[in-house]
Write an enzyme that holds these catalytic residues in place. Sequence first.
Site, PDB file in Angstrom:
ATOM      1  CB  ALA A  60      48.248  57.229 -29.062  1.00  7.94           C
ATOM      2  CB  THR A  79      43.060  50.050 -30.417  1.00  5.83           C
ATOM      3  OG1 THR A  79      43.737  51.059 -31.170  1.00  5.83           O
ATOM      4  CG2 THR A  79      41.564  50.354 -30.456  1.00  5.83           C
ATOM      5  CG  ASN A  80      45.238  54.666 -28.401  1.00  9.61           C
ATOM      6  OD1 ASN A  80      45.063  55.454 -29.316  1.00  9.61           O
ATOM      7  ND2 ASN A  80      46.383  54.028 -28.208  1.00  9.61           N
ATOM      8  N   GLY A  81      41.860  55.780 -28.756  1.00  6.32           N
ATOM      9  CA  GLY A  81      41.073  56.638 -29.637  1.00  6.32           C
ATOM     10  C   GLY A  81      41.871  57.589 -30.521  1.00  6.32           C
TER      11      GLY A  81
END
Length: 229
Positions: free
Chosen positions: A89, A22-24
């Site tokens: 995102a 995943t990402n932030g």
Amino acid sequence: MARIMITSGPTRQYLDPVRYLTNGSSGRMGRSLAQAALDLGHDVVIISGPVEIDYPARAEIVPVVSTEELLDACQRVFPGCDGLIAAAAPCDYRPIRVASQKIAKTGNPLVLQLIETPDVVATLGATRRPDQWMVGFALETEDQRLRALVKLEKKSCDLMILNGPEAMNSRRNQVEIIERNGSLIDALAGPKEEVARGILHVIHKRLITPFQSDFQRSVNLASIVSRPR
Ligand code: C5P
């Protein structure tokens, strides 16, 4: 008034039942854009990956997990919308193979093979109706304006909002708004709520109102043409 679809937050790509890529992304930019659009009287549908924040109660929320689910939901919802703001995102890669059981440690390096996920905005852009508008976000760390312009073109967007990596999981943002001919329309900095109001102001002026006045003109013309003498 317009019906606006906003993509927001990160997506997750599972490797096994408990681990994922995943990402932030926090979803805060998507939430602020939704609030700014609602405040201008628009209808809002948010397609969101897993986030901790709450979205405005007046927005319709479609929760998704992976980039593939994000694409499916967007393809279902977008035909009923006038425009898209793509603030999500999405994960750009997914593991080729998803293990059905938790991957056990072996003491050796674990090699993951990844393939690209679909690009949601580019896919929607390829089949968008001429009356629909699309605004993308580009998070760049080098050659920012040039890369943002290339993405604008590739993804068939009308405007691209350029920001830097400091936007991720932050309460503030600093953006530049770029149009199709490459010119800079506006540069905004401040809390995400304030930046979102600025972005919506530009969208409203350049993408929503001109179309509505064209539409209004054709409705007026049609009523003159069809009016009984
Ligand atoms: O990741 P990238 O810089 O290409 O993202 C730019 C824009 O494309 C953003 O608006 C993002 O929401 C969208 N995007 C997407 N699907 C992807 C990757 C990015 O819709 N798989």
